[in-house]
Write a protein that holds these residues in place. Structure first.
Motif, PDB file in Angstrom:
ATOM      1  N   ASP A   1      17.066  15.218  27.101  1.00 40.45           N
ATOM      2  CA  ASP A   1      17.606  14.239  28.054  1.00 40.45           C
ATOM      3  C   ASP A   1      17.607  12.835  27.456  1.00 40.45           C
ATOM      4  OD1 ASP A   1      18.256  15.895  30.218  1.00 40.45           O
ATOM      5  OD2 ASP A   1      16.201  15.883  30.958  1.00 40.45           O
ATOM      6  N   VAL A   2      16.544  12.489  26.730  1.00 41.45           N
ATOM      7  CA  VAL A   2      16.498  11.188  26.068  1.00 41.45           C
ATOM      8  C   VAL A   2      17.642  11.070  25.072  1.00 41.45           C
ATOM      9  CG1 VAL A   2      15.128   9.705  24.545  1.00 41.45           C
ATOM     10  CG2 VAL A   2      14.004  10.976  26.387  1.00 41.45           C
ATOM     11  N   GLU A   3      17.835  12.103  24.279  1.00 45.35           N
ATOM     12  CA  GLU A   3      18.928  12.100  23.305  1.00 45.35           C
ATOM     13  C   GLU A   3      20.280  12.034  23.999  1.00 45.35           C
ATOM     14  OE1 GLU A   3      18.048  15.692  21.276  1.00 45.35           O
ATOM     15  OE2 GLU A   3      16.316  14.853  20.196  1.00 45.35           O
ATOM     16  N   ARG A   4      20.381  12.697  25.149  1.00 47.26           N
ATOM     17  CA  ARG A   4      21.647  12.713  25.891  1.00 47.26           C
ATOM     18  C   ARG A   4      21.999  11.312  26.401  1.00 47.26           C
ATOM     19  NH1 ARG A   4      26.424  14.720  25.820  1.00 47.26           N
ATOM     20  NH2 ARG A   4      27.268  15.414  27.819  1.00 47.26           N
ATOM     21  N   VAL A   5      20.985  10.539  26.817  1.00 38.12           N
ATOM     22  CA  VAL A   5      21.250   9.154  27.217  1.00 38.12           C
ATOM     23  C   VAL A   5      21.873   8.392  26.053  1.00 38.12           C
ATOM     24  CG1 VAL A   5      20.205   6.962  27.905  1.00 38.12           C
ATOM     25  CG2 VAL A   5      19.462   9.082  28.997  1.00 38.12           C
ATOM     26  N   GLY A   6      21.315   8.577  24.864  1.00 42.76           N
ATOM     27  CA  GLY A   6      21.884   7.919  23.700  1.00 42.76           C
ATOM     28  C   GLY A   6      23.306   8.350  23.422  1.00 42.76           C
ATOM     29  N   GLU A   7      23.564   9.647  23.535  1.00 43.17           N
ATOM     30  CA  GLU A   7      24.904  10.165  23.271  1.00 43.17           C
ATOM     31  C   GLU A   7      25.921   9.654  24.291  1.00 43.17           C
ATOM     32  OE1 GLU A   7      24.285  14.329  23.457  1.00 43.17           O
ATOM     33  OE2 GLU A   7      23.159  14.432  21.565  1.00 43.17           O
ATOM     34  N   LEU A   8      25.588   9.777  25.574  1.00 38.50           N
ATOM     35  CA  LEU A   8      26.528   9.415  26.640  1.00 38.50           C
ATOM     36  C   LEU A   8      26.816   7.920  26.672  1.00 38.50           C
ATOM     37  CD1 LEU A   8      25.108  11.666  29.490  1.00 38.50           C
ATOM     38  CD2 LEU A   8      27.354  11.913  28.406  1.00 38.50           C
ATOM     39  N   SER A   9      25.819   7.114  26.278  1.00 41.27           N
ATOM     40  CA  SER A   9      25.982   5.657  26.360  1.00 41.27           C
ATOM     41  C   SER A   9      26.374   5.031  25.033  1.00 41.27           C
ATOM     42  CB  SER A   9      24.673   5.017  26.836  1.00 41.27           C
ATOM     43  OG  SER A   9      23.668   5.108  25.843  1.00 41.27           O
ATOM     44  N   GLY A  10      26.539   5.850  24.002  1.00 45.46           N
ATOM     45  CA  GLY A  10      26.821   5.294  22.692  1.00 45.46           C
ATOM     46  C   GLY A  10      25.681   4.445  22.158  1.00 45.46           C
ATOM     47  N   GLY A  11      24.463   4.738  22.635  1.00 50.58           N
ATOM     48  CA  GLY A  11      23.294   3.985  22.201  1.00 50.58           C
ATOM     49  C   GLY A  11      23.119   2.655  22.888  1.00 50.58           C
ATOM     50  N   HIS A  12      23.895   2.398  23.939  1.00 53.00           N
ATOM     51  CA  HIS A  12      23.871   1.087  24.593  1.00 53.00           C
ATOM     52  C   HIS A  12      22.991   1.034  25.839  1.00 53.00           C
ATOM     53  CE1 HIS A  12      26.899  -0.944  22.130  1.00 53.00           C
ATOM     54  NE2 HIS A  12      27.472   0.239  22.042  1.00 53.00           N
ATOM     55  N   VAL A  13      22.386   2.154  26.233  1.00 52.72           N
ATOM     56  CA  VAL A  13      21.529   2.179  27.411  1.00 52.72           C
ATOM     57  C   VAL A  13      20.148   2.681  26.997  1.00 52.72           C
ATOM     58  CG1 VAL A  13      21.126   3.243  29.673  1.00 52.72           C
ATOM     59  CG2 VAL A  13      23.437   2.525  29.021  1.00 52.72           C
TER      60      VAL A  13
ATOM     61  N   MET B   1      21.188   0.700  20.023  1.00 46.40           N
ATOM     62  CA  MET B   1      20.513   1.980  19.886  1.00 46.40           C
ATOM     63  C   MET B   1      19.571   2.209  21.067  1.00 46.40           C
ATOM     64  SD  MET B   1      19.827   1.832  15.791  1.00 46.40           S
ATOM     65  CE  MET B   1      19.888   0.035  15.790  1.00 46.40           C
ATOM     66  N   THR B   2      19.670   3.361  21.658  1.00 46.59           N
ATOM     67  CA  THR B   2      18.857   3.685  22.825  1.00 46.59           C
ATOM     68  C   THR B   2      17.377   3.690  22.461  1.00 46.59           C
ATOM     69  OG1 THR B   2      20.586   4.969  23.909  1.00 46.59           O
ATOM     70  CG2 THR B   2      18.306   5.510  24.485  1.00 46.59           C
ATOM     71  N   ARG B   3      16.588   2.980  23.255  1.00 49.92           N
ATOM     72  CA  ARG B   3      15.134   2.936  23.078  1.00 49.92           C
ATOM     73  C   ARG B   3      14.449   3.481  24.322  1.00 49.92           C
ATOM     74  NH1 ARG B   3      13.163  -2.738  22.643  1.00 49.92           N
ATOM     75  NH2 ARG B   3      14.831  -3.111  24.140  1.00 49.92           N
ATOM     76  N   PHE B   4      13.265   4.023  24.109  1.00 48.38           N
ATOM     77  CA  PHE B   4      12.391   4.394  25.216  1.00 48.38           C
ATOM     78  C   PHE B   4      11.689   3.147  25.725  1.00 48.38           C
ATOM     79  CE2 PHE B   4       7.786   5.327  26.028  1.00 48.38           C
ATOM     80  CZ  PHE B   4       7.942   5.806  27.314  1.00 48.38           C
ATOM     81  N   ARG B   5      11.724   2.943  27.052  1.00 45.59           N
ATOM     82  CA  ARG B   5      11.001   1.866  27.714  1.00 45.59           C
ATOM     83  C   ARG B   5       9.880   2.479  28.554  1.00 45.59           C
ATOM     84  NH1 ARG B   5      13.519  -3.236  28.518  1.00 45.59           N
ATOM     85  NH2 ARG B   5      15.424  -3.372  27.276  1.00 45.59           N
ATOM     86  N   PRO B   6       8.629   2.098  28.322  1.00 42.57           N
ATOM     87  CA  PRO B   6       7.530   2.672  29.105  1.00 42.57           C
ATOM     88  C   PRO B   6       7.468   2.085  30.507  1.00 42.57           C
ATOM     89  CG  PRO B   6       6.679   0.998  27.641  1.00 42.57           C
ATOM     90  CD  PRO B   6       8.141   1.134  27.315  1.00 42.57           C
ATOM     91  N   CYS B   7       6.744   2.755  31.384  1.00 41.45           N
ATOM     92  CA  CYS B   7       6.601   2.276  32.756  1.00 41.45           C
ATOM     93  C   CYS B   7       5.167   2.473  33.230  1.00 41.45           C
ATOM     94  CB  CYS B   7       7.559   2.992  33.703  1.00 41.45           C
ATOM     95  SG  CYS B   7       7.271   4.773  33.850  1.00 41.45           S
ATOM     96  N   ILE B   8       4.755   1.603  34.134  1.00 44.85           N
ATOM     97  CA  ILE B   8       3.495   1.748  34.845  1.00 44.85           C
ATOM     98  C   ILE B   8       3.828   1.593  36.320  1.00 44.85           C
ATOM     99  CG2 ILE B   8       1.158   0.862  35.215  1.00 44.85           C
ATOM    100  CD1 ILE B   8       1.261  -0.332  32.396  1.00 44.85           C
ATOM    101  N   ASP B   9       3.980   2.714  37.010  1.00 46.87           N
ATOM    102  CA  ASP B   9       4.309   2.695  38.434  1.00 46.87           C
ATOM    103  C   ASP B   9       3.023   2.680  39.240  1.00 46.87           C
ATOM    104  OD1 ASP B   9       6.964   2.794  37.772  1.00 46.87           O
ATOM    105  OD2 ASP B   9       7.222   4.918  38.245  1.00 46.87           O
ATOM    106  N   LEU B  10       2.912   1.717  40.146  1.00 45.18           N
ATOM    107  CA  LEU B  10       1.691   1.521  40.921  1.00 45.18           C
ATOM    108  C   LEU B  10       1.930   1.826  42.400  1.00 45.18           C
ATOM    109  CD1 LEU B  10       0.606  -1.886  39.331  1.00 45.18           C
ATOM    110  CD2 LEU B  10      -0.278   0.393  38.772  1.00 45.18           C
TER     111      LEU B  10
ATOM    112  N   ARG C   1      29.609  -2.889  28.324  1.00 43.30           N
ATOM    113  CA  ARG C   1      28.964  -3.416  27.122  1.00 43.30           C
ATOM    114  C   ARG C   1      28.608  -4.886  27.284  1.00 43.30           C
ATOM    115  NH1 ARG C   1      30.104   0.441  23.074  1.00 43.30           N
ATOM    116  NH2 ARG C   1      30.135   2.420  24.213  1.00 43.30           N
ATOM    117  N   GLY C   2      28.357  -5.333  28.514  1.00 37.08           N
ATOM    118  CA  GLY C   2      28.140  -6.747  28.751  1.00 37.08           C
ATOM    119  C   GLY C   2      26.701  -7.212  28.696  1.00 37.08           C
ATOM    120  N   GLY C   3      25.744  -6.325  28.403  1.00 41.25           N
ATOM    121  CA  GLY C   3      24.349  -6.739  28.371  1.00 41.25           C
ATOM    122  C   GLY C   3      23.420  -5.554  28.261  1.00 41.25           C
ATOM    123  N   VAL C   4      22.131  -5.827  28.378  1.00 43.82           N
ATOM    124  CA  VAL C   4      21.094  -4.800  28.216  1.00 43.82           C
ATOM    125  C   VAL C   4      20.884  -4.062  29.530  1.00 43.82           C
ATOM    126  CG1 VAL C   4      18.684  -4.383  27.612  1.00 43.82           C
ATOM    127  CG2 VAL C   4      19.976  -6.176  26.427  1.00 43.82           C
TER     128      VAL C   4
END
Length: 262
Positions: free
Chosen positions: A215-227, A1-10, A200-203
């Motif tokens: 766009d977040v939902e689209r990532v889930g749709e296009l990747s089948g929840g794998h990205v 299932m697609t998750r949001f990953r936060p970022c801190i860009d410095l 489908r070989g890893g995270v």
């Protein structure tokens, strides 16, 4: 299932959101979408309070050593660290509290030729389970090529399922920035996300262009929840107007519920 990953860009010791394709070694500085007055640690503490695991701290150039250490100290084991990682300093960043180190440019000799020997040495030093390989890329005529040196140099590595297969046993995850759309808030690279989702070989975490929850939902749709996906310049805590931080926290909570697929 697609998750949001936060970022801190410095960049230059501050938390920023920049247009990725404008990073240069020389000349004018990058185009900045946002510069925060809050400390890196304050963002790390917020992510920790909402249990947003697997986010990344990225050092964009020099002058970010102390800022990165500050963020990692605020959440030991909760954030990954990337930017200038090499065999010589990888253990230092793990000792500073990073859950993983993220490496790109050092794996390419002269910034262009991938080195299996360097990768093997790094795996021996820190372990594949502590390593994220960043295969951030630019679009070319036949697909995508991995780009190093703050996305300025195209390498000899094509980004495709065979390349991911080749490297999957030597790392825990992949991080893929679509450099051509990074920071533009103009939408994701749908073709790239679809390709990554077919593997489908890893995270895998995708970053670049997300401008809305659609766009977040689209990532889930296009990747089948794998990205998984990162949202930067469009996010309200980074001065954006397209996505609220609370929406993404709620998204992660829903995606973790039994029977939910995003």
């Amino acid at each position: 299932m697609t998750r949001f990953r936060p970022c801190i860009d410095l960049h230059a010791g501050k938390v920023k959101q920049i247009v990725g394709g404008t990073l240069r070694d020389e000349g004018a500085g990058p185009i900045e979408n946002f510069v925060s007055e809050q400390s890196p640690a304050s963002f790390a503490r917020r992510f920790r309070s909402d249990d947003l695991r697997g986010g990344h701290v990225i050092k964009l150039g020099p002058g970010n050593h102390d800022a990165a250490r500050e963020a990692l100290a605020a959440w030991p084991g909760g954030l990954q660290l990337g930017g200038g990682v090499t065999e010589a300093n990888a253990s230092e960043w793990l000792d500073a509290g990073a859950s993983h180190v993220i490496v790109t440019s050092w794996l390419f000799e002269d910034g262009e030729r991938f080195s299996d020997e360097r990768l093997a040495r790094l795996v021996e030093k820190v372990g594949a389970e502590k390593l994220v390989i960043d295969l951030s890329c630019r679009r070319v005529a036949d697909g995508w090529r991995v780009a190093t040196n703050r996305w300025q140099t195209l390498t000899d590595m094509k980004l495709d399922p065979p390349s991911l297969d080749r490297l999957a046993g030597s790392c825990d995850e992949f991080l893929i920035h679509a450099a051509d759309v990074e920071g533009l808030c103009g939408g994701i690279d749908e073709e790239l996300v679809g390709m990554l989702g077919q593997w489908r070989g890893g995270v895998v975490t995708y970053a670049g262009g997300a401008a809305s929850m659609a766009d977040v939902e689209r990532v889930g749709e296009l990747s089948g929840g794998h990205v998984d996906v990162t949202v930067g310049s469009a996010l309200d805590i980074f001065g954006g107007q397209g996505v609220t931080y609370r929406e993404l926290v709620d998204w992660n909570r829903r995606s973790s519920e039994p029977g939910k697929a995003c």
